[in-house]
Design an enzyme around this catalytic site. Structure first.
Site, short mmCIF file in Angstrom:
data_model
loop_
_atom_site.label_atom_id
_atom_site.label_comp_id
_atom_site.label_asym_id
_atom_site.label_seq_id
_atom_site.Cartn_x
_atom_site.Cartn_y
_atom_site.Cartn_z
N MET A 71 2.04 -8.03 -4.24
CA MET A 71 0.74 -8.38 -3.46
C MET A 71 -0.44 -8.83 -4.46
SD MET A 71 0.76 -6.27 0.10
CE MET A 71 -0.02 -4.93 -0.37
N LEU A 127 -2.20 -7.62 -10.15
CA LEU A 127 -0.93 -7.32 -10.99
C LEU A 127 -1.80 -6.37 -12.48
CD1 LEU A 127 1.06 -10.53 -11.35
CD2 LEU A 127 1.08 -8.62 -9.67
N HIS A 128 -0.94 -5.09 -12.53
CA HIS A 128 -1.30 -4.22 -13.48
C HIS A 128 0.02 -4.18 -14.32
CE1 HIS A 128 0.92 -1.41 -10.74
NE2 HIS A 128 -0.15 -1.62 -9.92
N GLU A 129 -0.09 -2.96 -15.35
CA GLU A 129 1.28 -2.79 -16.24
C GLU A 129 2.51 -2.41 -15.07
OE1 GLU A 129 2.14 -3.16 -19.21
OE2 GLU A 129 0.19 -4.31 -19.29
N HIS A 146 3.40 -3.64 -12.33
CA HIS A 146 4.05 -4.87 -11.91
C HIS A 146 4.63 -5.53 -13.23
CE1 HIS A 146 0.73 -4.65 -8.83
NE2 HIS A 146 1.54 -4.82 -8.06
N LYS A 157 7.67 3.77 -8.04
CA LYS A 157 6.56 4.23 -7.48
C LYS A 157 6.55 4.37 -5.94
CE LYS A 157 1.85 4.03 -6.77
NZ LYS A 157 1.64 2.94 -5.81
N GLN A 177 9.81 2.97 0.19
CA GLN A 177 9.99 1.33 0.34
C GLN A 177 11.12 0.84 -0.22
OE1 GLN A 177 6.65 -1.38 -0.18
NE2 GLN A 177 7.50 -1.64 -2.32
N SER A 185 -2.76 -1.21 -7.36
CA SER A 185 -3.76 -2.06 -7.15
C SER A 185 -5.00 -1.26 -6.62
CB SER A 185 -3.29 -3.09 -6.56
OG SER A 185 -2.19 -3.86 -7.10
P1 AMP Z 1 2.72 -4.06 -4.57
O1 AMP Z 1 1.97 -5.06 -5.16
O2 AMP Z 1 1.76 -2.80 -4.53
O3 AMP Z 1 3.41 -4.41 -3.35
O4 AMP Z 1 4.01 -3.69 -5.61
C1 AMP Z 1 4.85 -4.56 -6.03
C2 AMP Z 1 6.04 -4.11 -6.70
O5 AMP Z 1 5.44 -3.37 -8.21
C3 AMP Z 1 6.82 -2.79 -6.09
O6 AMP Z 1 8.06 -2.99 -6.57
C4 AMP Z 1 6.03 -1.69 -6.38
O7 AMP Z 1 6.99 -0.59 -6.46
C5 AMP Z 1 6.03 -2.00 -8.09
N1 AMP Z 1 4.92 -1.26 -8.53
C6 AMP Z 1 3.55 -1.05 -8.24
N2 AMP Z 1 3.02 0.03 -9.00
C7 AMP Z 1 4.08 0.39 -9.86
C8 AMP Z 1 4.06 1.34 -10.89
N3 AMP Z 1 2.63 1.92 -11.14
N4 AMP Z 1 5.09 1.37 -11.73
C9 AMP Z 1 6.19 0.66 -11.32
N5 AMP Z 1 6.35 -0.24 -10.37
C10 AMP Z 1 5.33 -0.39 -9.80
#
Ligand code: AMP
Length: 279
Positions: free
Chosen positions: A28, A31-33, A35, A147, A151, A184
């Site tokens: 979504m 983006l952070h480390e 992602h 994380k 899901q 995020s």
């Molecule tokens: P999101 O943008 O929150 O929907 O996350 C996209 C993808 O990034 C999903 O597969 C999340 O599980 C993964 N993700 C989010 N935060 C982390 C994290 N801290 N460590 C590893 N994967 C993550």
């Protein structure tokens, strides 16, 4: 150079070109480390890498943060370009859900447990959008963060039940230095709140330590974690890592401690985390 594709049909055409070997990361944005670790792994394993960026309205409840969810497209683009992403698929919401959109993925009973209790539409929304995105992008491999353990489990189940050709690959949780799982939604927190929120990880560590030193009673392990957590707990559950069903009594199989908690008032931010309690 990373290309941006907005049209679903345009994306699908690219994906259906001969000899594609696509690694796909659904996000979504903001983006952070966490992602980026998924995207780097996709880059390492696959010839073609696609990252989707879409804040999916279907997975937000009416009083949740759809409008406020951080949107940082330029920085996201830069990060993807640095890793060598081939395509950012960034459709408009109206392209994914046109006015005559009808079909939804309901998921399983598990949708209503843990995160599904306080977020009743969340997993339906996730599974629906993931199904759409996988049909458009047609990846050979999909990369998912542990994380969001529930899901990831539900996506895996959907992939199996629907005979997706894609392999679903789980990746470890990336954390801040203080242990707070990257998210995020951490953008909503002050520095002091980020410090306080690290108690979630301390709870997980304490339960892991108790497990290592022989504690096997499910209730006792949950209490050990609970003692460390100063936030308002939404749920704390000890579940089978394989089925995600709650473990009652003694732990005799690979187990995951799942939790969610709230911090702050305006906004009230919901954080999730989890850890493995396997021998
Ligand atoms: P999101 O943008 O929150 O929907 O996350 C996209 C993808 O990034 C999903 O597969 C999340 O599980 C993964 N993700 C989010 N935060 C982390 C994290 N801290 N460590 C590893 N994967 C993550």
């Amino acid at each position: 150079m990373t290309r941006i594709i907005k049209s679903p049909r345009g994306m699908q055409r690219w994906s259906l070109e001969p000899n594609r070997q696509i690694g796909f990361v659904c996000t979504m944005g903001a983006l952070h480390e966490g992602h980026l670790s998924l995207i780097r792994e996709a880059r390492r394993q696959c010839k073609d890498v696609v990252v989707s960026i879409l804040v999916n309205p279907l997975q937000f409840g009416p009083n949740e943060d759809y409008g406020a969810y951080p949107r940082t497209f330029e920085a996201d683009y830069e990060a993807c370009e640095q890793i060598g992403v081939d395509i950012i698929f960034a459709p408009e919401v109206s392209q994914i859900y046109p006015k005559d959109f009808q079909t939804r993925v309901i998921g399983s009973d598990l949708n209503r447990l843990y995160c599904g209790v306080t977020r009743p539409v969340f997993f339906n929304g996730v599974l629906t959008v993931v199904n759409i995105l996988y049909n458009i992008v047609q990846p050979q491999k999909g990369f998912w963060g542990e994380k969001d353990f529930q899901q990831m489990h539900l996506v895996r189940q959907m992939a199996k039940d629907f005979f997706w050709p894609a392999e679903i690959i789980g990746m470890p949780i990336i954390r801040e230095e203080n242990g707070l799982a990257m998210s995020s939604r951490n953008n909503y927190l002050t520095n002091a709140q980020k410090e306080e929120a690290a108690c979630l990880f301390r709870g997980i560590l304490a339960a892991q330590e108790a497990f290592k030193t022989g504690e096997r009673n499910s209730k006792a392990l949950i209490e050990v974690a609970q003692k460390q957590i100063t936030l308002e707990i939404d749920y704390l559950a000890l579940v089978s890592a394989k089925t995600l069903m709650p473990i009652e009594g003694q732990v005799t199989e690979p187990t995951r401690l799942l939790l969610a908690a709230y911090i702050g008032q305006a906004p009230r931010v919901r954080l999730i985390d989890n850890g493995s309690l396997s021998a």
